[in-house]
Design an enzyme around this catalytic site. Structure first.
Site, PDB file in Angstrom:
ATOM      1  N   ASN A 216       0.844  -1.187   0.000  1.00 17.02           N
ATOM      2  CA  ASN A 216       0.000   0.000   0.000  1.00 17.02           C
ATOM      3  C   ASN A 216       0.884   1.243   0.000  1.00 17.02           C
ATOM      4  O   ASN A 216       2.112   1.138  -0.058  1.00 17.02           O
ATOM      5  CB  ASN A 216      -0.945  -0.006   1.213  1.00 17.02           C
ATOM      6  CG  ASN A 216      -0.193  -0.192   2.517  1.00 17.02           C
ATOM      7  OD1 ASN A 216       0.566   0.678   2.941  1.00 17.02           O
ATOM      8  ND2 ASN A 216      -0.389  -1.340   3.152  1.00 17.02           N
ATOM      9  N   ASP A 287      -4.781  -6.258   4.444  1.00 21.76           N
ATOM     10  CA  ASP A 287      -5.930  -7.030   4.911  1.00 21.76           C
ATOM     11  C   ASP A 287      -5.950  -8.435   4.316  1.00 21.76           C
ATOM     12  O   ASP A 287      -6.523  -9.360   4.901  1.00 21.76           O
ATOM     13  CB  ASP A 287      -7.236  -6.315   4.540  1.00 21.76           C
ATOM     14  CG  ASP A 287      -7.364  -4.973   5.255  1.00 21.76           C
ATOM     15  OD1 ASP A 287      -7.003  -4.907   6.440  1.00 21.76           O
ATOM     16  OD2 ASP A 287      -7.819  -4.002   4.616  1.00 21.76           O
ATOM     17  N   LYS A 297      10.019 -16.687  -9.837  1.00 20.46           N
ATOM     18  CA  LYS A 297       9.224 -15.703 -10.565  1.00 20.46           C
ATOM     19  C   LYS A 297       8.183 -16.379 -11.459  1.00 20.46           C
ATOM     20  O   LYS A 297       8.498 -17.308 -12.215  1.00 20.46           O
ATOM     21  CB  LYS A 297      10.143 -14.835 -11.418  1.00 20.46           C
ATOM     22  CG  LYS A 297       9.402 -13.761 -12.204  1.00 20.46           C
ATOM     23  CD  LYS A 297      10.363 -12.949 -13.055  1.00 20.46           C
ATOM     24  CE  LYS A 297       9.601 -11.936 -13.914  1.00 20.46           C
ATOM     25  NZ  LYS A 297      10.514 -11.166 -14.785  1.00 20.46           N
ATOM     26  N   PHE A 331      -5.162   3.687  14.124  1.00 17.59           N
ATOM     27  CA  PHE A 331      -5.335   4.710  13.091  1.00 17.59           C
ATOM     28  C   PHE A 331      -6.393   4.228  12.104  1.00 17.59           C
ATOM     29  O   PHE A 331      -6.511   3.032  11.836  1.00 17.59           O
ATOM     30  CB  PHE A 331      -4.019   4.962  12.352  1.00 17.59           C
ATOM     31  CG  PHE A 331      -3.140   5.997  13.011  1.00 17.59           C
ATOM     32  CD1 PHE A 331      -2.952   7.240  12.440  1.00 17.59           C
ATOM     33  CD2 PHE A 331      -2.532   5.730  14.221  1.00 17.59           C
ATOM     34  CE1 PHE A 331      -2.168   8.202  13.046  1.00 17.59           C
ATOM     35  CE2 PHE A 331      -1.736   6.678  14.845  1.00 17.59           C
ATOM     36  CZ  PHE A 331      -1.556   7.918  14.252  1.00 17.59           C
TER      37      PHE A 331
END
Length: 410
Positions: A216, A287, A297, A331
């Site tokens: 994020n 989350d 990969k 928060f």
């Protein structure tokens, strides 16, 4: 009362053109009440005289390890033992290298090895020297040992280059020294003295494969500000940081724990939960995570790719269920209806305070140095802050926590 009254400061001066500024620095430190003991390197004496500094400090100036005038003592040991602070200004690349590698071949470097007082370094050199990998590595080594640095300024250098490397002005250095001693006093008697505070920061990383991940936009700046504020108030601080956009606070008094995933952070937090007094979860924890993380990969094939995600452990909710004596702050970074979601989160997760901000509002989003927040407890709004720095947000939130923790102990 003068701000540095009674403080004994060793001022180390090394050989660069910026040594001329040491005269003003000596004078200003002395004017603020400090007892300034100047140690010069041989190179420094090519730029400024001992007599000048002796006249300004009203103290003997040292430059020769073997020039012992008092047979009952050894100068560099006595100086080191009595110092409250060792300040090197200007600090050349050479003295920084000596400090990093423990060399002691003159009066200043020998005294530095014997000193147990805090050390503060104000570098001054050519911009390319300051950016050289060897110099940066030496600075990083000293940072990790707890040496404090006063960053050089940018501008026209004596060599003719324009860039970073100019010694900070004497007035600014004195202000840093004053703030340092003020902070030392706060750490001993601050509102969070004796308290253990854990702060989480940054954004967790959930691996898809070795080169790809889900994360994020959290920069870690808010968490870093909270860690600094807690330490300034006297707390024993542990900073648990995931991926961040900048380096964490370089403070030897802040324990840094680096983690990557949500599970890593959960384990790091729960390991410290029982002993902490205040936990502030400013990190943005994913989350969801990929159900499977490939060991190599994943190669591109076809027009679409399906990624199955599973829920991660809700750290705040888990802590809220385990909460005993701890004061828990969360928060809520939202993009609308921040008050509603924050209050709901406060209740569901059994928090003591929640800090809400709408990251869609200019100046309050991820990666900025400012924030706009509202703080809630079980009774509603307790603090509403307009656009202010994240350091100010951190200070005000920690003040609230300190007041409430203190009240709970009465």
């Amino acid at each position: 009362m003068k701000s540095l009254q009674g403080k004994s400061i060793i001022l180390g001066i090394t050989g660069g053109i910026a040594a001329y500024k040491a005269a003003a620095l000596t004078s200003k430190l002395t004017q603020q009440g400090a007892e300034v003991h100047v140690i010069m390197t041989a190179s420094a004496k090519q730029f400024i005289t001992e007599l000048t500094l002796q006249s300004l400090s009203k103290q003997r100036v040292y430059s020769d390890t073997f020039q012992e005038r008092d047979p009952s003592s050894i100068s560099h040991i006595d100086l080191a033992d009595s110092a409250d602070l060792v300040l090197i200004a200007p600090a050349t690349a050479n003295i920084i290298a000596k400090m990093a590698h423990g060399l002691a071949d003159d009066m200043l470097s020998t005294t530095l090895l014997a000193a147990t007082a805090p050390v503060m370094v104000a570098p001054a050199m050519n911009v390319h020297m300051y950016q050289h990998p060897a110099v940066l590595s030496n600075i990083d080594t000293l940072y990790k040992r707890g040496v404090h640095f006063i960053e050089p300024g940018e501008g026209l250098l004596a060599c003719g280059y324009v860039g970073k490397g100019r010694l900070e002005e004497p007035e600014a250095i004195v202000k840093v020294v004053e703030n340092f001693f003020a902070l030392q006093n706060d750490k001993k008697s601050g509102p969070l003295a004796g308290k253990k505070v854990v702060v989480t920061a940054g954004g967790t990383v959930e691996r898809i494969d070795p080169v790809r991940y889900i994360s994020n936009d959290s920069s870690g700046k808010m968490g870093f500000a909270l860690a600094r504020a807690a330490r300034a108030m006297g707390a024993q601080v542990t900073l648990i940081a995931a991926r961040t956009d900048e380096a964490p606070p370089r403070d030897a008094d802040i324990e840094l724990v680096r983690v990557e995933s949500a599970q890593d952070m959960y384990e790091a937090v729960t390991d410290r939960w029982a002993d902490c007094d205040i936990l502030i979860k400013a990190a943005a924890v994913a989350d969801y995570r990929p159900r499977h993380s490939a060991e190599s990969k994943i190669k591109k094939s076809g027009d679409t790719m399906t990624l199955e995600l599973v829920k991660t452990t809700d750290i705040l909710e888990s802590l809220g269920k385990m909460k005993d004596k701890q004061f828990l702050i969360g928060f809520a970074a939202e993009t609308g209806n921040a008050e509603y979601y924050a209050k709901d989160k406060l209740v569901r997760k059994n928090l003591d305070l929640i800090v809400a901000n709408d990251v869609a509002v200019e100046g309050a989003g991820f990666g900025t140095d400012t924030n706009i927040v509202s703080v809630y407890d079980a009774n509603g709004l307790v603090l509403d802050l307009p656009l202010v720095s994240k350091d100010e947000v951190a200070r005000r939130v920690l003040q609230l926590a300190a007041e409430r923790v203190a009240g709970a102990l009465l």
